[in-house]
Design a protein around this motif. Structure first.
Motif, PDB file in Angstrom:
ATOM      1  N   TRP A   1       5.282  55.094  61.680  1.00 37.24           N
ATOM      2  CA  TRP A   1       4.292  55.664  62.592  1.00 37.24           C
ATOM      3  C   TRP A   1       4.446  57.179  62.741  1.00 37.24           C
ATOM      4  O   TRP A   1       3.682  57.817  63.450  1.00 37.24           O
ATOM      5  CB  TRP A   1       4.383  54.995  63.962  1.00 37.24           C
ATOM      6  CG  TRP A   1       5.778  54.859  64.496  1.00 37.24           C
ATOM      7  CD1 TRP A   1       6.568  53.750  64.452  1.00 37.24           C
ATOM      8  CD2 TRP A   1       6.576  55.869  65.138  1.00 37.24           C
ATOM      9  NE1 TRP A   1       7.796  54.001  65.025  1.00 37.24           N
ATOM     10  CE2 TRP A   1       7.824  55.296  65.456  1.00 37.24           C
ATOM     11  CE3 TRP A   1       6.356  57.200  65.485  1.00 37.24           C
ATOM     12  CZ2 TRP A   1       8.837  56.006  66.089  1.00 37.24           C
ATOM     13  CZ3 TRP A   1       7.370  57.902  66.114  1.00 37.24           C
ATOM     14  CH2 TRP A   1       8.599  57.301  66.413  1.00 37.24           C
ATOM     15  N   CYS A   2       5.400  57.764  62.061  1.00 35.12           N
ATOM     16  CA  CYS A   2       5.746  59.181  62.200  1.00 35.12           C
ATOM     17  C   CYS A   2       5.031  60.015  61.136  1.00 35.12           C
ATOM     18  O   CYS A   2       5.372  59.932  59.949  1.00 35.12           O
ATOM     19  CB  CYS A   2       7.270  59.305  62.080  1.00 35.12           C
ATOM     20  SG  CYS A   2       7.895  60.950  61.759  1.00 35.12           S
ATOM     21  N   ALA A   3       4.048  60.810  61.540  1.00 36.04           N
ATOM     22  CA  ALA A   3       3.308  61.650  60.585  1.00 36.04           C
ATOM     23  C   ALA A   3       4.213  62.663  59.877  1.00 36.04           C
ATOM     24  O   ALA A   3       4.094  62.828  58.660  1.00 36.04           O
ATOM     25  CB  ALA A   3       2.150  62.347  61.291  1.00 36.04           C
ATOM     26  N   PRO A   4       5.133  63.361  60.578  1.00 37.05           N
ATOM     27  CA  PRO A   4       6.015  64.288  59.858  1.00 37.05           C
ATOM     28  C   PRO A   4       6.917  63.593  58.829  1.00 37.05           C
ATOM     29  O   PRO A   4       7.336  64.213  57.850  1.00 37.05           O
ATOM     30  CB  PRO A   4       6.849  64.932  60.968  1.00 37.05           C
ATOM     31  CG  PRO A   4       5.999  64.822  62.189  1.00 37.05           C
ATOM     32  CD  PRO A   4       5.265  63.512  62.033  1.00 37.05           C
TER      33      PRO A   4
ATOM     34  N   LEU B   1       8.297  48.508  55.686  1.00 34.08           N
ATOM     35  CA  LEU B   1       8.329  48.123  54.277  1.00 34.08           C
ATOM     36  C   LEU B   1       7.052  48.558  53.561  1.00 34.08           C
ATOM     37  O   LEU B   1       7.097  48.994  52.400  1.00 34.08           O
ATOM     38  CB  LEU B   1       8.551  46.621  54.145  1.00 34.08           C
ATOM     39  CG  LEU B   1       9.933  46.133  54.602  1.00 34.08           C
ATOM     40  CD1 LEU B   1       9.959  44.607  54.702  1.00 34.08           C
ATOM     41  CD2 LEU B   1      11.021  46.647  53.679  1.00 34.08           C
ATOM     42  N   GLY B   2       5.925  48.485  54.247  1.00 33.22           N
ATOM     43  CA  GLY B   2       4.656  48.959  53.682  1.00 33.22           C
ATOM     44  C   GLY B   2       4.688  50.464  53.419  1.00 33.22           C
ATOM     45  O   GLY B   2       4.169  50.938  52.394  1.00 33.22           O
ATOM     46  N   PHE B   3       5.294  51.211  54.318  1.00 38.07           N
ATOM     47  CA  PHE B   3       5.467  52.662  54.156  1.00 38.07           C
ATOM     48  C   PHE B   3       6.234  52.951  52.872  1.00 38.07           C
ATOM     49  O   PHE B   3       5.838  53.804  52.073  1.00 38.07           O
ATOM     50  CB  PHE B   3       6.214  53.188  55.384  1.00 38.07           C
ATOM     51  CG  PHE B   3       6.535  54.649  55.398  1.00 38.07           C
ATOM     52  CD1 PHE B   3       5.703  55.557  56.030  1.00 38.07           C
ATOM     53  CD2 PHE B   3       7.704  55.136  54.816  1.00 38.07           C
ATOM     54  CE1 PHE B   3       6.011  56.901  56.074  1.00 38.07           C
ATOM     55  CE2 PHE B   3       8.025  56.470  54.857  1.00 38.07           C
ATOM     56  CZ  PHE B   3       7.169  57.364  55.486  1.00 38.07           C
ATOM     57  N   LEU B   4       7.329  52.221  52.651  1.00 35.64           N
ATOM     58  CA  LEU B   4       8.149  52.447  51.458  1.00 35.64           C
ATOM     59  C   LEU B   4       7.427  51.993  50.179  1.00 35.64           C
ATOM     60  O   LEU B   4       7.566  52.632  49.135  1.00 35.64           O
ATOM     61  CB  LEU B   4       9.494  51.735  51.591  1.00 35.64           C
ATOM     62  CG  LEU B   4      10.411  52.261  52.696  1.00 35.64           C
ATOM     63  CD1 LEU B   4      11.672  51.416  52.790  1.00 35.64           C
ATOM     64  CD2 LEU B   4      10.746  53.727  52.491  1.00 35.64           C
ATOM     65  N   ARG B   5       6.653  50.917  50.273  1.00 40.12           N
ATOM     66  CA  ARG B   5       5.878  50.483  49.099  1.00 40.12           C
ATOM     67  C   ARG B   5       4.825  51.530  48.738  1.00 40.12           C
ATOM     68  O   ARG B   5       4.602  51.830  47.576  1.00 40.12           O
ATOM     69  CB  ARG B   5       5.199  49.139  49.366  1.00 40.12           C
ATOM     70  CG  ARG B   5       6.068  47.937  49.088  1.00 40.12           C
ATOM     71  CD  ARG B   5       5.276  46.640  49.104  1.00 40.12           C
ATOM     72  NE  ARG B   5       4.559  46.406  50.354  1.00 40.12           N
ATOM     73  CZ  ARG B   5       5.092  45.832  51.430  1.00 40.12           C
ATOM     74  NH1 ARG B   5       6.349  45.433  51.422  1.00 40.12           N
ATOM     75  NH2 ARG B   5       4.368  45.649  52.512  1.00 40.12           N
ATOM     76  N   GLU B   6       4.180  52.087  49.755  1.00 40.34           N
ATOM     77  CA  GLU B   6       3.112  53.061  49.535  1.00 40.34           C
ATOM     78  C   GLU B   6       3.636  54.396  49.005  1.00 40.34           C
ATOM     79  O   GLU B   6       3.082  54.963  48.067  1.00 40.34           O
ATOM     80  CB  GLU B   6       2.357  53.298  50.851  1.00 40.34           C
ATOM     81  CG  GLU B   6       1.283  54.359  50.765  1.00 40.34           C
ATOM     82  CD  GLU B   6       0.686  54.711  52.120  1.00 40.34           C
ATOM     83  OE1 GLU B   6       0.007  55.756  52.193  1.00 40.34           O
ATOM     84  OE2 GLU B   6       0.897  53.970  53.104  1.00 40.34           O
ATOM     85  N   LEU B   7       4.700  54.920  49.614  1.00 36.75           N
ATOM     86  CA  LEU B   7       5.164  56.278  49.306  1.00 36.75           C
ATOM     87  C   LEU B   7       6.368  56.334  48.377  1.00 36.75           C
ATOM     88  O   LEU B   7       6.723  57.407  47.898  1.00 36.75           O
ATOM     89  CB  LEU B   7       5.483  57.020  50.603  1.00 36.75           C
ATOM     90  CG  LEU B   7       4.327  57.192  51.583  1.00 36.75           C
ATOM     91  CD1 LEU B   7       4.792  57.867  52.850  1.00 36.75           C
ATOM     92  CD2 LEU B   7       3.191  57.965  50.940  1.00 36.75           C
ATOM     93  N   GLY B   8       7.015  55.215  48.150  1.00 37.74           N
ATOM     94  CA  GLY B   8       8.232  55.196  47.345  1.00 37.74           C
ATOM     95  C   GLY B   8       9.443  55.042  48.246  1.00 37.74           C
ATOM     96  O   GLY B   8       9.377  55.287  49.448  1.00 37.74           O
TER      97      GLY B   8
END
Length: 179
Positions: free
Chosen positions: A76-79, A110-117
């Motif tokens: 949830w952290c934009a930075p 986990l979705g964040f890591l899948r999306e961005l690496g």
């Protein structure tokens, strides 16, 4: 009427005190640096729970030979999104990075890591924020540079930009014994 005279002098005195405080505050070494009680100390306790099927880490991982980073982040952290390409670059260069997912939902993390690496050699969740308190976190993202004995060399609060990488993180990695 005698009671009013002291009150008339109060606003200019308050203004003068604040002006002096601001004036002397301009001459601090690094006005953007946040104080850190952990810099120069052994890394605080590691208290993470598994994040999905990701490999986790513990305090012994931070005492292992070699320089490593501990990065606190959240989906949830934009930075955190802003700094993520820099973390990916460091990981590609062989820098060991441990991730601490802070007060987040596991599926979203986990979705964040899948999306961005996934730049982390190991990652754990700090759902309650207890580990973050022990480490003196102000918020996410925050990154700690740890030397080969498990000592905190640097605490950096905020996103690691290209400029921060070159002017702050890389010098701390070099100080910690890395290349």
């Amino acid at each position: 009427m005698a009671n009013i005279k002291p009150l008339v002098a109060l606003p200019p005195m308050i203004f003068a005190a604040l002006a002096a405080l601001f004036y002397f505050g301009m001459f601090r070494d690094d006005p953007d640096a946040l104080p850190s009680a952990v810099a120069g100390q052994p890394a605080p306790a590691v208290a993470v729970t598994p994040l999905g099927d990701k490999v986790s880490f513990d305090a012994a991982s931070l005492r292992a030979p070699g320089v490593k980073l501990v990065n606190f982040w959240a989906s949830w952290c934009a930075p955190c999104r802003v700094e993520h390409p820099v973390l990916e670059q460091l990981a590609a260069e062989g820098v060991t990075i441990y991730g601490v997912n802070y007060k987040d939902e596991g599926d979203k993390a986990l979705g964040f890591l899948r999306e961005l690496g996934d730049p982390y050699v190991a990652v754990g969740a700090d759902a309650s924020g207890r580990m973050a308190l022990d480490w003196g976190l102000y918020g996410v993202p925050e990154t700690f540079v740890i030397d080969g004995q498990g000592t905190v060399v640097l605490r950096f609060a905020g996103p690691i930009t290209r400029s921060v990488l070159e002017n702050t993180i890389r010098p701390a990695i070099a100080e910690a014994g890395g290349s």
